[in-house]
Scaffold this active site. Structure first.
Site, PDB file in Angstrom:
ATOM      1  N   SER A 167      28.373  11.729 -60.866  1.00  0.00           N
ATOM      2  CA  SER A 167      29.134  10.495 -60.715  1.00  0.00           C
ATOM      3  C   SER A 167      30.495  10.797 -60.081  1.00  0.00           C
ATOM      4  CB  SER A 167      29.265   9.776 -62.051  1.00  0.00           C
ATOM      5  OG  SER A 167      28.013   9.309 -62.497  1.00  0.00           O
ATOM      6  N   LYS A 210      37.912 -16.319 -67.257  1.00  0.00           N
ATOM      7  CA  LYS A 210      39.071 -15.559 -67.709  1.00  0.00           C
ATOM      8  C   LYS A 210      38.773 -14.769 -68.975  1.00  0.00           C
ATOM      9  CE  LYS A 210      43.259 -14.090 -67.679  1.00  0.00           C
ATOM     10  NZ  LYS A 210      43.652 -13.075 -66.704  1.00  0.00           N
TER      11      LYS A 210
END
Length: 301
Positions: free
Chosen positions: A120, A172
Protein backbone atom coordinates in the site's frame (compact mmCIF):
# COMPACT_ATOMS: atom_id res chain seq x y z
CA UNK A 1 30.54 1.93 72.17
CA UNK A 2 32.71 4.95 72.90
CA UNK A 3 32.22 8.43 71.45
CA UNK A 4 35.46 8.07 69.46
CA UNK A 5 34.22 4.85 67.88
CA UNK A 6 30.93 6.46 66.92
CA UNK A 7 32.74 9.42 65.35
CA UNK A 8 34.99 7.03 63.45
CA UNK A 9 32.01 5.11 62.05
CA UNK A 10 30.32 8.35 61.01
CA UNK A 11 33.48 9.59 59.26
CA UNK A 12 33.88 6.26 57.52
CA UNK A 13 30.29 6.32 56.19
CA UNK A 14 30.68 9.91 55.04
CA UNK A 15 33.93 9.01 53.30
CA UNK A 16 32.23 6.13 51.47
CA UNK A 17 29.40 8.40 50.33
CA UNK A 18 31.87 11.02 49.16
CA UNK A 19 33.81 8.40 47.21
CA UNK A 20 30.58 7.19 45.59
CA UNK A 21 29.58 10.66 44.45
CA UNK A 22 33.10 11.38 43.17
CA UNK A 23 33.05 8.20 41.07
CA UNK A 24 29.59 9.03 39.77
CA UNK A 25 30.71 12.53 38.81
CA UNK A 26 33.77 11.14 37.00
CA UNK A 27 31.57 8.64 35.14
CA UNK A 28 29.18 11.39 34.02
CA UNK A 29 32.08 13.54 32.83
CA UNK A 30 33.43 10.61 30.80
CA UNK A 31 30.02 9.94 29.25
CA UNK A 32 29.58 13.62 28.45
CA UNK A 33 33.04 13.77 26.89
CA UNK A 34 32.37 10.71 24.71
CA UNK A 35 29.01 12.13 23.63
CA UNK A 36 30.53 15.52 22.72
CA UNK A 37 33.30 13.77 20.78
CA UNK A 38 30.78 11.70 18.85
CA UNK A 39 28.71 14.80 18.09
CA UNK A 40 31.77 16.64 16.80
CA UNK A 41 32.84 13.64 14.75
CA UNK A 42 29.36 13.36 13.23
CA UNK A 43 29.64 16.92 11.97
CA UNK A 44 32.77 16.07 10.00
CA UNK A 45 30.87 14.33 7.22
CA UNK A 46 32.73 12.97 4.23
CA UNK A 47 31.25 11.68 0.97
CA UNK A 48 28.59 9.11 1.72
CA UNK A 49 25.30 7.55 0.62
CA UNK A 50 22.35 8.74 2.69
CA UNK A 51 19.98 6.10 4.02
CA UNK A 52 16.37 6.67 5.05
CA UNK A 53 14.55 3.97 7.01
CA UNK A 54 10.76 3.85 6.66
CA UNK A 55 9.85 1.16 9.16
CA UNK A 56 6.57 2.23 10.72
CA UNK A 57 3.00 3.13 9.81
CA UNK A 58 3.34 6.08 7.43
CA UNK A 59 1.70 9.30 8.58
CA UNK A 60 2.45 12.98 8.01
CA UNK A 61 5.84 13.83 9.46
CA UNK A 62 7.21 17.35 8.94
CA UNK A 63 10.56 16.54 10.48
CA UNK A 64 11.03 13.63 8.09
CA UNK A 65 10.25 15.94 5.18
CA UNK A 66 12.85 18.45 6.37
CA UNK A 67 15.53 15.79 6.82
CA UNK A 68 14.88 14.40 3.33
CA UNK A 69 15.23 17.90 1.86
CA UNK A 70 18.67 18.25 3.47
CA UNK A 71 19.93 15.47 1.19
CA UNK A 72 19.31 17.73 -1.81
CA UNK A 73 21.53 20.52 -0.49
CA UNK A 74 24.22 18.27 1.03
CA UNK A 75 27.09 17.95 -1.48
CA UNK A 76 28.59 15.06 0.50
CA UNK A 77 25.43 12.95 0.03
CA UNK A 78 25.95 11.32 -3.34
CA UNK A 79 22.78 9.21 -3.42
CA UNK A 80 19.86 8.09 -1.28
CA UNK A 81 18.92 4.53 -0.33
CA UNK A 82 15.43 4.15 1.14
CA UNK A 83 14.84 1.00 3.19
CA UNK A 84 11.15 0.17 3.55
CA UNK A 85 9.48 -2.15 6.00
CA UNK A 86 5.96 -0.76 6.25
CA UNK A 87 2.39 -1.89 5.47
CA UNK A 88 1.53 1.72 4.51
CA UNK A 89 -0.57 4.20 6.39
CA UNK A 90 -2.49 7.35 5.55
CA UNK A 91 -2.76 8.06 1.84
CA UNK A 92 -1.76 11.70 2.24
CA UNK A 93 1.20 10.85 4.48
CA UNK A 94 2.41 8.37 1.86
CA UNK A 95 1.88 10.93 -0.91
CA UNK A 96 4.00 13.53 0.91
CA UNK A 97 6.78 11.02 1.50
CA UNK A 98 6.71 9.94 -2.16
CA UNK A 99 6.92 13.52 -3.41
CA UNK A 100 9.76 14.38 -1.03
CA UNK A 101 11.78 11.44 -2.34
CA UNK A 102 11.06 12.44 -5.93
CA UNK A 103 12.45 15.90 -5.18
CA UNK A 104 15.70 14.23 -4.18
CA UNK A 105 15.61 12.11 -7.33
CA UNK A 106 15.61 15.26 -9.46
CA UNK A 107 19.20 15.92 -8.40
CA UNK A 108 20.59 12.61 -7.05
CA UNK A 109 20.05 8.88 -7.57
CA UNK A 110 17.39 7.33 -5.33
CA UNK A 111 17.06 3.58 -4.92
CA UNK A 112 14.43 1.85 -2.77
CA UNK A 113 14.71 -1.48 -0.98
CA UNK A 114 11.70 -3.37 0.38
CA UNK A 115 12.41 -5.51 3.42
CA UNK A 116 9.78 -7.67 5.07
CA UNK A 117 6.84 -5.68 3.69
CA UNK A 118 6.32 -2.79 1.31
CA UNK A 119 2.58 -2.71 0.75
CA UNK A 120 0.00 0.00 0.00
CA UNK A 121 1.60 3.29 1.11
CA UNK A 122 4.84 1.37 1.64
CA UNK A 123 4.78 0.34 -2.01
CA UNK A 124 3.90 3.92 -3.00
CA UNK A 125 7.08 4.97 -1.22
CA UNK A 126 9.06 2.36 -3.15
CA UNK A 127 7.78 3.84 -6.43
CA UNK A 128 9.86 6.95 -5.76
CA UNK A 129 13.07 5.01 -6.43
CA UNK A 130 14.92 4.91 -9.73
CA UNK A 131 15.32 1.21 -9.00
CA UNK A 132 13.23 -0.99 -6.70
CA UNK A 133 14.74 -3.98 -4.89
CA UNK A 134 12.99 -6.52 -2.68
CA UNK A 135 13.74 -9.86 -1.08
CA UNK A 136 12.52 -13.09 -2.60
CA UNK A 137 9.93 -13.46 0.17
CA UNK A 138 9.20 -9.76 0.73
CA UNK A 139 5.50 -8.83 0.78
CA UNK A 140 4.84 -6.40 -2.07
CA UNK A 141 1.79 -4.70 -3.56
CA UNK A 142 -1.65 -4.11 -2.04
CA UNK A 143 -2.26 -1.26 -4.48
CA UNK A 144 -5.50 0.29 -3.33
CA UNK A 145 -7.37 2.47 -0.86
CA UNK A 146 -9.62 1.61 2.07
CA UNK A 147 -12.04 3.36 4.39
CA UNK A 148 -13.23 1.37 7.39
CA UNK A 149 -16.19 2.45 9.51
CA UNK A 150 -17.51 1.39 12.89
CA UNK A 151 -21.23 1.76 13.57
CA UNK A 152 -22.69 1.08 17.04
CA UNK A 153 -26.33 2.16 16.77
CA UNK A 154 -27.69 -1.31 17.63
CA UNK A 155 -25.46 -1.47 20.69
CA UNK A 156 -26.66 1.98 21.74
CA UNK A 157 -30.27 0.84 21.52
CA UNK A 158 -29.55 -2.10 23.78
CA UNK A 159 -27.98 0.09 26.47
CA UNK A 160 -30.60 2.85 26.10
CA UNK A 161 -28.36 5.57 24.66
CA UNK A 162 -29.25 7.85 21.77
CA UNK A 163 -27.37 10.55 19.84
CA UNK A 164 -28.65 13.62 18.00
CA UNK A 165 -26.76 15.69 15.44
CA UNK A 166 -27.77 19.04 13.91
CA UNK A 167 -26.08 19.44 10.54
CA UNK A 168 -25.97 22.01 7.74
CA UNK A 169 -26.50 19.41 5.02
CA UNK A 170 -27.54 15.83 4.43
CA UNK A 171 -23.96 14.57 4.11
CA UNK A 172 -22.38 16.69 6.85
CA UNK A 173 -22.88 14.02 9.48
CA UNK A 174 -21.86 11.12 7.25
CA UNK A 175 -20.40 8.74 8.17
CA UNK A 176 -21.35 8.57 11.83
CA UNK A 177 -20.69 5.76 14.32
CA UNK A 178 -24.12 6.46 15.82
CA UNK A 179 -26.30 5.56 12.82
CA UNK A 180 -26.16 3.37 9.71
CA UNK A 181 -24.59 5.10 6.74
CA UNK A 182 -27.08 6.38 4.16
CA UNK A 183 -26.95 5.43 0.51
CA UNK A 184 -25.89 8.99 -0.38
CA UNK A 185 -23.15 8.88 2.25
CA UNK A 186 -21.93 5.53 0.96
CA UNK A 187 -21.83 6.86 -2.61
CA UNK A 188 -19.88 9.92 -1.49
CA UNK A 189 -17.24 7.80 0.26
CA UNK A 190 -17.09 5.40 -2.68
CA UNK A 191 -16.44 8.32 -5.05
CA UNK A 192 -13.55 9.45 -2.82
CA UNK A 193 -12.07 5.96 -2.66
CA UNK A 194 -12.41 5.46 -6.42
CA UNK A 195 -10.80 8.81 -7.24
CA UNK A 196 -7.89 8.11 -4.89
CA UNK A 197 -7.55 4.60 -6.29
CA UNK A 198 -7.39 5.95 -9.85
CA UNK A 199 -4.69 8.39 -8.73
CA UNK A 200 -2.69 5.54 -7.15
CA UNK A 201 -3.00 3.49 -10.34
CA UNK A 202 -1.81 6.43 -12.43
CA UNK A 203 1.21 6.75 -10.13
CA UNK A 204 2.13 3.09 -10.63
CA UNK A 205 1.59 3.39 -14.38
CA UNK A 206 3.87 6.43 -14.57
CA UNK A 207 6.65 4.85 -12.49
CA UNK A 208 6.62 1.24 -13.67
CA UNK A 209 7.06 -0.26 -17.16
CA UNK A 210 3.43 -1.37 -17.22
CA UNK A 211 0.36 -0.36 -19.18
CA UNK A 212 -2.59 0.95 -17.18
CA UNK A 213 -4.68 -2.15 -17.90
CA UNK A 214 -1.86 -4.34 -16.57
CA UNK A 215 -1.60 -2.20 -13.45
CA UNK A 216 -5.35 -2.39 -12.81
CA UNK A 217 -5.20 -6.17 -13.15
CA UNK A 218 -2.66 -6.18 -10.31
CA UNK A 219 -4.30 -3.38 -8.32
CA UNK A 220 -7.11 -5.36 -6.73
CA UNK A 221 -5.52 -5.18 -3.30
CA UNK A 222 -3.52 -8.38 -3.67
CA UNK A 223 -0.05 -8.83 -2.20
CA UNK A 224 2.65 -10.98 -3.76
CA UNK A 225 6.13 -12.06 -2.73
CA UNK A 226 9.22 -10.52 -4.27
CA UNK A 227 9.81 -13.44 -6.63
CA UNK A 228 6.40 -12.81 -8.21
CA UNK A 229 6.70 -9.02 -8.04
CA UNK A 230 9.87 -9.04 -10.14
CA UNK A 231 8.10 -11.12 -12.80
CA UNK A 232 4.99 -8.95 -13.03
CA UNK A 233 6.95 -5.69 -13.04
CA UNK A 234 6.10 -4.29 -9.61
CA UNK A 235 9.81 -4.30 -8.69
CA UNK A 236 13.03 -4.35 -10.72
CA UNK A 237 15.32 -6.76 -8.99
CA UNK A 238 15.74 -9.22 -6.14
CA UNK A 239 18.18 -7.90 -3.57
CA UNK A 240 18.82 -5.74 -0.54
CA UNK A 241 21.04 -2.86 0.55
CA UNK A 242 24.22 -4.47 -0.83
CA UNK A 243 22.67 -5.03 -4.25
CA UNK A 244 21.32 -1.48 -4.22
CA UNK A 245 24.82 -0.12 -3.61
CA UNK A 246 26.20 -2.29 -6.41
CA UNK A 247 23.55 -0.92 -8.77
CA UNK A 248 24.42 2.65 -7.79
CA UNK A 249 28.04 1.91 -8.63
CA UNK A 250 27.39 0.23 -11.98
CA UNK A 251 24.62 2.52 -13.22
CA UNK A 252 25.21 5.85 -11.43
CA UNK A 253 28.98 5.72 -10.80
CA UNK A 254 28.53 6.00 -7.03
CA UNK A 255 31.39 4.02 -5.41
CA UNK A 256 30.02 1.03 -3.51
CA UNK A 257 32.60 1.62 -0.79
CA UNK A 258 31.04 4.90 0.33
CA UNK A 259 29.67 4.63 3.86
CA UNK A 260 25.94 4.65 4.51
CA UNK A 261 24.76 7.48 6.75
CA UNK A 262 21.31 6.92 8.26
CA UNK A 263 19.10 10.00 8.38
CA UNK A 264 17.67 10.65 11.84
CA UNK A 265 14.24 12.27 11.84
CA UNK A 266 13.30 11.48 15.42
CA UNK A 267 12.28 14.38 17.63
CA UNK A 268 15.28 16.06 19.29
CA UNK A 269 15.55 15.44 23.03
CA UNK A 270 17.10 17.48 25.86
CA UNK A 271 20.76 16.78 26.59
CA UNK A 272 20.12 14.81 29.78
CA UNK A 273 17.51 12.65 28.03
CA UNK A 274 19.92 11.96 25.18
CA UNK A 275 22.65 10.99 27.62
CA UNK A 276 20.32 8.67 29.49
CA UNK A 277 19.18 7.23 26.17
CA UNK A 278 22.79 6.41 25.27
CA UNK A 279 23.23 4.71 28.65
CA UNK A 280 19.95 2.81 28.77
CA UNK A 281 19.12 2.21 25.11
CA UNK A 282 15.97 3.11 23.22
CA UNK A 283 12.67 3.51 25.00
CA UNK A 284 10.22 0.66 24.72
CA UNK A 285 7.36 3.14 24.64
CA UNK A 286 5.81 3.67 21.21
CA UNK A 287 5.07 7.13 19.91
CA UNK A 288 1.44 8.17 19.73
CA UNK A 289 -0.06 7.25 16.39
CA UNK A 290 -3.22 8.49 14.76
CA UNK A 291 -4.50 7.70 11.30
CA UNK A 292 -6.96 10.14 9.79
CA UNK A 293 -8.42 10.26 6.29
CA UNK A 294 -8.15 7.66 3.56
CA UNK A 295 -5.77 4.79 4.18
CA UNK A 296 -3.33 3.06 1.89
CA UNK A 297 -2.69 0.34 4.40
CA UNK A 298 -2.31 -3.42 4.08
CA UNK A 299 -4.43 -5.04 6.80
CA UNK A 300 -4.57 -8.82 6.59
CA UNK A 301 -7.69 -10.19 8.31
Amino acid sequence: MSVDSENYDIRRRLKRRLTFWRLLAILLVIILGVWIFNEMSAEEVTDHVARLDVTEIIVENDRRQEVIDTVISDPSAKALVVYINSPGGSTYGSERLYKALRRVAETKPVVTVIGTVGASGGYMTALAGDRIFAGESSIVGSIGVIVQLTEISELMKKVGVSATAITSGALKGEPSPFKPISEAGRENLQDMVTATYDWFVSLVTARRPLAENDVRALADGRVVIGLVAVKNGLIDEIGGITEAQSWLESEKQIPAGLPLRTLDYSEPKPLIARLLGEMMGKSVLSERLTLDGLLSLWQPD
